[in-house]
Design a protein around this motif. Structure first.
Motif, short mmCIF file in Angstrom:
data_model
loop_
_atom_site.label_atom_id
_atom_site.label_comp_id
_atom_site.label_asym_id
_atom_site.label_seq_id
_atom_site.Cartn_x
_atom_site.Cartn_y
_atom_site.Cartn_z
N SER A 1 7.91 6.16 -3.85
CA SER A 1 8.13 5.56 -5.16
C SER A 1 9.61 5.49 -5.46
CB SER A 1 7.43 6.38 -6.26
OG SER A 1 6.05 6.16 -6.24
N GLN B 1 -4.37 0.56 -8.79
CA GLN B 1 -3.93 -0.28 -7.67
C GLN B 1 -4.03 0.47 -6.35
OE1 GLN B 1 -2.86 -3.51 -7.64
NE2 GLN B 1 -2.40 -3.47 -5.45
N HIS B 2 -3.78 1.79 -6.39
CA HIS B 2 -3.68 2.56 -5.14
C HIS B 2 -4.84 3.53 -4.91
CE1 HIS B 2 0.34 1.13 -4.17
NE2 HIS B 2 0.71 1.37 -5.41
N GLU B 3 -5.63 3.80 -5.93
CA GLU B 3 -6.70 4.79 -5.78
C GLU B 3 -8.04 4.21 -6.21
OE1 GLU B 3 -5.81 8.48 -7.70
OE2 GLU B 3 -3.71 8.45 -7.10
N ILE C 1 -2.15 3.40 -11.00
CA ILE C 1 -3.12 4.32 -10.40
C ILE C 1 -4.28 3.55 -9.78
CG2 ILE C 1 -4.75 6.19 -10.87
CD1 ILE C 1 -2.93 7.04 -13.19
N CYS D 1 0.93 8.77 -8.62
CA CYS D 1 0.09 8.68 -7.41
C CYS D 1 0.47 9.71 -6.36
CB CYS D 1 0.17 7.27 -6.82
SG CYS D 1 -0.62 6.01 -7.84
N GLU D 2 1.30 10.68 -6.77
CA GLU D 2 1.68 11.81 -5.92
C GLU D 2 2.31 11.36 -4.60
OE1 GLU D 2 -1.65 14.44 -5.51
OE2 GLU D 2 -2.18 14.28 -7.63
N PRO D 3 3.42 10.62 -4.67
CA PRO D 3 4.09 10.17 -3.45
C PRO D 3 4.77 11.33 -2.72
CG PRO D 3 5.45 9.69 -5.34
CD PRO D 3 4.15 10.20 -5.88
N ASP E 1 0.83 -1.22 0.00
CA ASP E 1 0.00 0.00 0.00
C ASP E 1 0.86 1.27 0.00
OD1 ASP E 1 -2.32 -1.50 0.05
OD2 ASP E 1 -2.48 -1.50 2.23
N GLY F 1 4.72 3.09 -4.19
CA GLY F 1 4.02 3.71 -5.31
C GLY F 1 3.09 4.82 -4.89
N ALA F 2 2.40 4.64 -3.77
CA ALA F 2 1.46 5.66 -3.31
C ALA F 2 2.13 6.71 -2.44
CB ALA F 2 0.32 5.00 -2.54
N ASP F 3 2.94 6.27 -1.46
CA ASP F 3 3.61 7.19 -0.55
C ASP F 3 5.10 7.33 -0.84
OD1 ASP F 3 1.33 7.81 1.09
OD2 ASP F 3 1.47 5.79 1.91
#
Length: 332
Positions: free
Chosen positions: A94, A120-122, A118, A172-174, A87, A90-92
């Motif tokens: 990368s 996968q995380h959102e 995208i 995903c804007e980490p 989780d 990639g999301a927090d």
């Protein structure tokens, strides 16, 4: 400044038939919001292992995080379950890997690969994910993104593939981006474009960047702070100007002396003699002692304590001891 990531006394080992390799030996550093931290050093010093340990990408076995902590948002990443790490990746946090060609699936279009990350995380519709992909491709400078997202990796040049990998890492804007040798396989012109892209994206998104490299030219362009690694340890760290203009560790000075100088006539390269120590059985003292022209008896026996020269600048070297300073003053 707000602290985003904190690495505390990290130890990473690899078990082999020949014994246990102590690849990372007590690495500690902080990363602050919106800054770029460069970790530099020669091949095999532990830079990439450190970055992969933060992401928990060390293959186990043979590798393992033997000790230490990686604090992110109040959590120790070394203690999380694999499902929890998925989780975060990639999301927090990368990562951009060294070779963009091997980081991309050659059988899937680049657009599909970014959209998959995208979704996968959102919680987002495919249409919105595609829109976000187009925006990111445009941000990293891919021309005609609506057509290019239908193309496969082999249809892009090396520089364009690197931009695609950067887009995948940032979509995903980490909060943290780790770039492991992001310009190694690129020619000088494309390197400059990629480095300008990093600075531009950081201004727009506020992402904190850790850049892993042995190229001091890259470091001079993008880094706010620099950590110099040798034999699995950070031997010196400080702000960019402190490291480039006031280096204190003999290894840091050696790295800087080995860089070509076009601004000086007849300037010779001064290579660092010898080889790094065997990390199957690392020395008890300073790991650079065998290659250091200033080594003293204590350097072989005891690892030097950390000397703080300013708020951000610190060095692990016995030459900073007041007794060594008096001796050097007498030599002058």
């Amino acid at each position: 400044m707000e602290k985003v990531l904190e690495v505390k006394d990290l130890h990473v080992t690899f078990t082999t038939y020949g014994g246990e390799v102590q690849a990372v030996r007590g690495v500690s550093f902080d990363l602050y919001k919106g800054e770029t931290l460069a970790i530099v050093g020669e091949s095999g010093c532990g830079k990439s292992v450190t970055s992969q340990s933060i992401m928990r990408l060390i293959p186990s076995p043979p590798g393992r995080i033997a000790d230490g902590a990686v604090q992110f948002k109040g959590k120790d990443l070394t203690k999380l379950k694999e499902s929890e790490m998925r989780d975060i990746r990639g999301a927090d946090i990368s990562m951009i890997f060294q070779d963009p060609m091997t980081a991309l699936n050659p059988t899937i279009t680049v657009g599909e690969q970014i959209i998959e990350g995208i979704m996968q995380h959102e919680t987002i519709s495919r249409q919105d994910a595609r829109k976000k992909t187009l925006e990111m491709l445009n941000l990293v400078g891919i021309p005609n993104p609506s057509e290019r997202l239908k193309h496969y990796p082999h249809q892009f040049s090396g520089g364009m593939r690197q931009r695609i990998v950067i887009a995948m890492a940032l979509v995903c804007e980490p909060e943290v981006l780790i770039a492991d040798e992001p310009t190694t396989a690129l020619d000088v012109t494309i390197q400059a474009q990629i480095l300008d892209l990093f600075k531009d994206i950081q201004k727009k998104t506020g992402v904190s960047i850790i850049i892993i490299t042995h190229d001091l030219g890259v470091v001079a362009q993008v880094a706010d702070r620099i950590a110099v690694m040798y034999a699995g340890k950070i031997v010196e760290a400080g702000e960019r100007r402190e490291i480039f203009y006031k280096p204190q560790h003999p290894y840091t000075k050696g790295l800087l002396n080995s860089v070509p100088r076009l601004d000086l006539d007849g300037a010779d390269l001064i290579p660092i003699g010898g080889s790094p120590p065997d990390l199957f059985a690392p020395p008890a003292g300073c790991p650079f002692a065998a290659r250091c022209n200033f080594a003293m008896e204590v350097c072989d026996r005891v690892y030097p304590y950390k000397t703080h020269l300013s708020r951000d600048h610190h060095v692990d070297c016995w030459l900073q001891d007041e007794r060594a300073q008096k001796m050097l003053a007498g030599v002058k």
